[in-house]
Design an enzyme around this catalytic site. Sequence first.
Site, short mmCIF file in Angstrom:
data_model
loop_
_atom_site.label_atom_id
_atom_site.label_comp_id
_atom_site.label_asym_id
_atom_site.label_seq_id
_atom_site.Cartn_x
_atom_site.Cartn_y
_atom_site.Cartn_z
N SER A 274 -9.11 -23.49 27.63
CA SER A 274 -9.30 -22.37 26.70
C SER A 274 -9.28 -22.89 25.28
CB SER A 274 -8.17 -21.37 26.92
OG SER A 274 -7.99 -20.62 25.76
N LYS A 275 -10.19 -22.34 24.46
CA LYS A 275 -10.24 -22.73 23.05
C LYS A 275 -8.93 -22.38 22.38
CE LYS A 275 -15.10 -22.06 21.96
NZ LYS A 275 -16.05 -21.38 21.13
N ARG A 276 -8.27 -21.39 22.93
CA ARG A 276 -7.04 -20.93 22.29
C ARG A 276 -5.88 -21.89 22.51
NH1 ARG A 276 -9.44 -17.13 24.58
NH2 ARG A 276 -10.87 -16.09 23.21
#
Length: 503
Positions: A274-276
């Site tokens: 996830s980019k997060r």
Amino acid sequence: MWFTVIRNVICPPSTIVYRTLKSGRPRVRFAPSPTGYLHLGGLRTALYNYLFAKSREGTFILRIEDTDQTRKVDGSIEALVKDLEWAGIEYEEGPGKGGCGPYVQSERLDIYQEYITKLLKNGTAYRCFCTERRLNILRRDAVKSQRVPKYDNRCRNLTNEDIKKKLTAGTPCCIRFKLTSDVQAFEDMIYGGIAYDVSLNEGDPVLMKSDGFPTYHFANVVDDHLMGVTHVLRGVEWQISTTKHLLIYRAFGWMPPQFGHLPLIVNSDGTKLSKRQCDVRVEDYRRNGIFPLALVNYITLSGGGFDHIPGAGVRLKTMDELAQEFQIRKISSHPTRNNPDLLEECNRLEIKRQMKDEELSQELINKLQNLISQKYRGQNLNVSNDHIKGVLNWALSRMTRIEDLVSNKFGFLWILPASDQQELDKELLEKLLINLESLESFDQSTLKDHLKQFSQSHNVKFPQLMKMLRAALSGLNEGPGVAEMMQLLGKGQSLERIKAVVR
Ligand code: GLU
């Protein structure tokens, strides 16, 4: 999933005639949207484009795709440029540089207007006056009856008169592209033959929004054409859009560039990254003591693009070497698994490389000096060049980051013990000092044997001797075993510290 991309199709040789290189040199671009931080996937796209250009004496362009103003994050362009610079990825054309600009899409709105008019004129695009309300109803109905929610292309059939009336009345409109149902097959430089009929799953896509901003698809195609882009290398999540882009190229009568899509990067267990997740931000790698060349090598080692000799071990390459050896057809189409151990290995190798170079090793020493002084502000420290250099050389194959050396475990290396420790048997330590001075080898196991012998011959219990020595050497409770600590401090520093308490 509503769509099917057919991979590995055999593309008839005549399917698409790609844009040829006028100068024989490729022009590639990295086209991020300024929606936040540069993450590992973005850095990989930038890096492979850069290496591709550099390997063929081509041009690497940075283009900012900010057509979706609602997602724009202030400061992200500057942060992005800083991250690229840090990684050693230089662009020849981009914001503030080069002659095909502006390179920020929101500054090119008049260009998109000019080009949308061409499509309106040749009948491949049309004005759509459908309201948001109508589109929502269409969507809702489709979901209810389990159909693919797509625009029903109603405004395709408006008469010129209808259009005139609505325009005169000031009814807001967007401009849509007339999708045709012929499958655009293309040869992906990484995945091979790809085919996908866009019109099966989508209604006519919007090219120009009612506020005069183009959509990603339109601006992307217009800019790639006007900027003379010859090869598009981007993440596989855009592969589904490529056939649509090819239809837009055809509507203009332009030759498209060649496309290659880079596979997903996934966690080491194969799950989606996830980019997060903080650890995929380039800025976090930098903050955590990962060196740029280590990260760049790590990306290429995991993503492919090079001849790999099995069992040859990891060797760091400079950016020039990487560019020389880069081969696009060697990029793997399998998802790239993140491998933190490999990254650590690359960072260790990078620290080793820097220690061999006089200037770079001094920079490392300075960096460590600063970290120590910050962490142990106000304490009596030994941060001399020689001491730090000695420790760094010792720690080369043991540590992953310079920051490791300022962990509490290694506090004894830098903090000097108090010299007025009353409870120490100074006479005994004086004897030990003379004894140690004659010792030739100062490695951990020799020291251990030696200290054992000394405790026996001087009738002092070994643990007691160790406790005393630890106090003399560090005055701290935390740290490795005494012999290891002495090896780490080195003979000079160990004896000096003992001397300071006995004399
Ligand atoms: N702006 C797109 C992105 O944020 C670029 C896609 C492309 O390279 O065409 O990734």
